[in-house]
Design an enzyme around this catalytic site. Structure first.
Site, mmCIF file in Angstrom:
data_model
loop_
_atom_site.group_PDB
_atom_site.id
_atom_site.type_symbol
_atom_site.label_atom_id
_atom_site.label_comp_id
_atom_site.label_asym_id
_atom_site.label_seq_id
_atom_site.Cartn_x
_atom_site.Cartn_y
_atom_site.Cartn_z
ATOM 1 N N LYS A 186 22.367 -5.071 8.943
ATOM 2 C CA LYS A 186 21.848 -6.128 9.818
ATOM 3 C C LYS A 186 20.543 -6.712 9.251
ATOM 4 O O LYS A 186 20.391 -7.920 9.145
ATOM 5 C CB LYS A 186 21.591 -5.580 11.236
ATOM 6 C CG LYS A 186 22.811 -4.984 11.915
ATOM 7 C CD LYS A 186 22.513 -4.491 13.326
ATOM 8 C CE LYS A 186 21.525 -3.349 13.409
ATOM 9 N NZ LYS A 186 21.977 -2.085 12.767
ATOM 10 N N ARG A 230 21.362 -4.504 22.672
ATOM 11 C CA ARG A 230 21.977 -3.212 22.376
ATOM 12 C C ARG A 230 22.597 -2.572 23.610
ATOM 13 O O ARG A 230 23.189 -1.498 23.503
ATOM 14 C CB ARG A 230 20.902 -2.266 21.851
ATOM 15 C CG ARG A 230 20.968 -2.058 20.349
ATOM 16 C CD ARG A 230 19.719 -1.317 19.969
ATOM 17 N NE ARG A 230 19.854 -0.518 18.808
ATOM 18 C CZ ARG A 230 19.334 -0.853 17.620
ATOM 19 N NH1 ARG A 230 18.768 -2.013 17.443
ATOM 20 N NH2 ARG A 230 19.416 -0.019 16.622
ATOM 21 N N ARG A 267 17.442 4.368 1.990
ATOM 22 C CA ARG A 267 16.745 3.088 2.184
ATOM 23 C C ARG A 267 15.222 3.216 2.035
ATOM 24 O O ARG A 267 14.615 4.190 2.459
ATOM 25 C CB ARG A 267 17.040 2.577 3.600
ATOM 26 C CG ARG A 267 16.149 1.410 3.995
ATOM 27 C CD ARG A 267 16.494 0.811 5.298
ATOM 28 N NE ARG A 267 16.621 1.784 6.346
ATOM 29 C CZ ARG A 267 17.194 1.528 7.517
ATOM 30 N NH1 ARG A 267 17.719 0.342 7.751
ATOM 31 N NH2 ARG A 267 17.264 2.453 8.431
ATOM 32 N N ARG A 290 11.273 4.952 6.583
ATOM 33 C CA ARG A 290 11.129 5.066 8.037
ATOM 34 C C ARG A 290 11.225 6.518 8.515
ATOM 35 O O ARG A 290 12.007 7.293 7.975
ATOM 36 C CB ARG A 290 12.224 4.240 8.726
ATOM 37 C CG ARG A 290 11.833 2.795 8.879
ATOM 38 C CD ARG A 290 12.967 1.902 9.273
ATOM 39 N NE ARG A 290 13.824 2.392 10.329
ATOM 40 C CZ ARG A 290 14.858 1.713 10.813
ATOM 41 N NH1 ARG A 290 15.122 0.507 10.340
ATOM 42 N NH2 ARG A 290 15.594 2.214 11.760
ATOM 43 N N ARG A 337 21.610 8.133 16.248
ATOM 44 C CA ARG A 337 21.617 6.654 16.329
ATOM 45 C C ARG A 337 23.047 6.116 16.317
ATOM 46 O O ARG A 337 23.359 5.148 17.011
ATOM 47 C CB ARG A 337 20.784 6.064 15.178
ATOM 48 C CG ARG A 337 19.286 6.229 15.415
ATOM 49 C CD ARG A 337 18.455 6.150 14.148
ATOM 50 N NE ARG A 337 18.624 4.927 13.406
ATOM 51 C CZ ARG A 337 18.234 4.771 12.137
ATOM 52 N NH1 ARG A 337 17.662 5.769 11.485
ATOM 53 N NH2 ARG A 337 18.413 3.621 11.530
HETATM 54 P P1 AP5 Z 1 19.928 -2.265 6.490
HETATM 55 O O1 AP5 Z 1 20.136 -3.719 6.265
HETATM 56 O O2 AP5 Z 1 18.523 -1.756 6.535
HETATM 57 O O3 AP5 Z 1 20.788 -1.796 7.747
HETATM 58 P P2 AP5 Z 1 20.560 -2.059 9.288
HETATM 59 O O4 AP5 Z 1 21.882 -2.383 9.887
HETATM 60 O O5 AP5 Z 1 19.457 -3.046 9.514
HETATM 61 O O6 AP5 Z 1 20.176 -0.605 9.703
HETATM 62 P P3 AP5 Z 1 19.003 -0.035 10.608
HETATM 63 O O7 AP5 Z 1 18.957 1.434 10.323
HETATM 64 O O8 AP5 Z 1 17.724 -0.803 10.422
HETATM 65 O O9 AP5 Z 1 19.586 -0.304 12.000
HETATM 66 P P4 AP5 Z 1 19.202 0.367 13.305
HETATM 67 O O10 AP5 Z 1 19.954 -0.466 14.247
HETATM 68 O O11 AP5 Z 1 19.422 1.827 13.368
HETATM 69 O O12 AP5 Z 1 17.590 0.234 13.294
HETATM 70 P P5 AP5 Z 1 16.589 -0.669 14.123
HETATM 71 O O13 AP5 Z 1 15.381 -0.882 13.318
HETATM 72 O O14 AP5 Z 1 17.288 -1.874 14.703
HETATM 73 O O15 AP5 Z 1 20.725 -1.480 5.335
HETATM 74 C C1 AP5 Z 1 20.584 -0.063 5.214
HETATM 75 C C2 AP5 Z 1 20.507 0.294 3.715
HETATM 76 O O16 AP5 Z 1 21.774 0.023 3.111
HETATM 77 C C3 AP5 Z 1 19.487 -0.556 2.931
HETATM 78 O O17 AP5 Z 1 18.861 0.275 1.976
HETATM 79 C C4 AP5 Z 1 20.319 -1.634 2.230
HETATM 80 O O18 AP5 Z 1 19.760 -1.992 0.970
HETATM 81 C C5 AP5 Z 1 21.670 -0.940 2.064
HETATM 82 N N1 AP5 Z 1 22.789 -1.857 2.245
HETATM 83 C C6 AP5 Z 1 22.897 -2.879 3.133
HETATM 84 N N2 AP5 Z 1 24.090 -3.488 3.014
HETATM 85 C C7 AP5 Z 1 24.759 -2.823 2.022
HETATM 86 C C8 AP5 Z 1 26.046 -2.978 1.425
HETATM 87 N N3 AP5 Z 1 26.893 -3.958 1.809
HETATM 88 N N4 AP5 Z 1 26.391 -2.113 0.432
HETATM 89 C C9 AP5 Z 1 25.542 -1.121 0.034
HETATM 90 N N5 AP5 Z 1 24.301 -0.946 0.564
HETATM 91 C C10 AP5 Z 1 23.916 -1.777 1.541
HETATM 92 O O19 AP5 Z 1 16.276 0.273 15.374
HETATM 93 C C11 AP5 Z 1 15.546 1.473 15.199
HETATM 94 C C12 AP5 Z 1 15.299 2.115 16.549
HETATM 95 O O20 AP5 Z 1 14.523 1.208 17.392
HETATM 96 C C13 AP5 Z 1 16.557 2.409 17.383
HETATM 97 O O21 AP5 Z 1 17.130 3.652 17.025
HETATM 98 C C14 AP5 Z 1 15.982 2.387 18.814
HETATM 99 O O22 AP5 Z 1 15.293 3.572 19.096
HETATM 100 C C15 AP5 Z 1 14.950 1.257 18.743
HETATM 101 N N6 AP5 Z 1 15.506 -0.058 19.118
HETATM 102 C C16 AP5 Z 1 15.602 -1.166 18.321
HETATM 103 N N7 AP5 Z 1 16.142 -2.194 18.981
HETATM 104 C C17 AP5 Z 1 16.416 -1.742 20.246
HETATM 105 C C18 AP5 Z 1 17.002 -2.342 21.392
HETATM 106 N N8 AP5 Z 1 17.433 -3.618 21.383
HETATM 107 N N9 AP5 Z 1 17.130 -1.576 22.506
HETATM 108 C C19 AP5 Z 1 16.700 -0.300 22.535
HETATM 109 N N10 AP5 Z 1 16.142 0.347 21.475
HETATM 110 C C20 AP5 Z 1 15.996 -0.386 20.339
#
Ligand code: AP5
Length: 222
Positions: free
Chosen positions: A17, A92, A131, A165, A176
């Site tokens: 994402k 979410r 990552r 992170r 997660r």
């Molecule tokens: P990356 O692009 O970083 O993946 P991502 O989908 O953004 O993963 P996240 O771990 O950031 O998502 P998340 O939803 O758990 O975290 P968030 O910060 O939103 O890619 C991952 C890795 O893979 C990278 O190294 C990239 O280079 C590689 N990659 C990407 N695409 C690839 C491909 N096609 N092939 C190979 N490699 C690839 O949330 C964190 C926390 O915040 C949550 O757990 C929760 O506690 C809280 N939170 C956030 N939003 C909310 C909400 N709306 N409601 C409640 N709690 C929330």
């Protein structure tokens, strides 16, 4: 592309994402809104919301709808979002999705596309555990899949500072993924019912996924 496009990226941790939102931001001049990034900024700043969110995030659980909605509403009120937004990691829960609908309706706006990044859970632990990001500009990298052109130097800004992170470890990623399937995956049907859902295979190479996503965005916004 309409000026006020609203795009949602859905997908479990590691689906890409953030990676894809940043690429869409550059390609289409939209603004990436990541509730994860907004919450991490609140934690780093030690705000009341950040203090409440810290332990919840480190346990891999979802932060309360109340906190997330307050943070998102504040960010959406900033003028740059008039260019159009890519929502990364929001909504979410069904409560967040309904609140977003109300917020957009009040502005005479609506969701153009909700795009589900379709991946295999089993591959996500490796993606997340490998990552790291630039400590200066936030550009994302991966130990195996996306390294800087010059080792140790950010491609985008030249910084040599990188960070990982606190919630990017195998145990927390499991929690997660569970939270995603229990609370967020039902939104795929929610947006399907509204006729705005697209699915993109996000298991391929990053640039190929970006091409498929761009095609969906062009179709949804022109
Ligand atoms: P990356 O692009 O970083 O993946 P991502 O989908 O953004 O993963 P996240 O771990 O950031 O998502 P998340 O939803 O758990 O975290 P968030 O910060 O939103 O890619 C991952 C890795 O893979 C990278 O190294 C990239 O280079 C590689 N990659 C990407 N695409 C690839 C491909 N096609 N092939 C190979 N490699 C690839 O949330 C964190 C926390 O915040 C949550 O757990 C929760 O506690 C809280 N939170 C956030 N939003 C909310 C909400 N709306 N409601 C409640 N709690 C929330």
């Amino acid at each position: 592309m309409t000026k006020s496009a609203v795009l949602i990226l859905l997908g479990p941790p590691g689906a890409g994402k953030g990676t894809q939102a940043r690429m869409l931001e550059e390609k289409f001049g939209l603004v990436q809104l990541s509730t994860g990034d907004l919450l991490r900024a609140a934690v780093a700043a030690g705000t009341e919301a950040g203090l409440a969110a810290k332990a919840v995030m480190e346990a891999g659980q979802l932060v309360s709808d109340e906190i997330v909605l307050a943070i998102l509403k504040d960010r959406l009120a900033e003028p740059d979002t008039a260019k159009g937004v890519i929502l990364d990691g929001f909504p979410r829960t069904e409560v967040q999705a309904a609140a977003l609908d109300d917020l957009l309706a009040a502005q005479g706006s609506a969701i153009d596309a909700a795009i589900s990044l379709e991946v295999d859970d089993a591959a996500m632990v490796e993606r997340v555990a490998g990552r790291y990001t630039c400590g200066n500009c936030g550009e994302g990298y991966h130990d195996s899949f996306k390294q800087p052109a010059v080792a140790g130097v950010c491609d985008k800004c030249g910084s040599t500072e990188f960070k990982r992170r606190a919630d990017d470890n195998a145990e927390t990623v499991g929690a997660r993924l569970e939270a995603y399937h229990a609370q967020t995956a039902p939104l795929i049907s929610y947006y399907e019912g509204k006729g705005v859902l697209s699915r993109v295979d996000a298991m391929g190479e990053i640039n190929r996924v970006a091409g498929d996503l761009a095609a969906v965005v062009v179709k949804a916004t022109t």
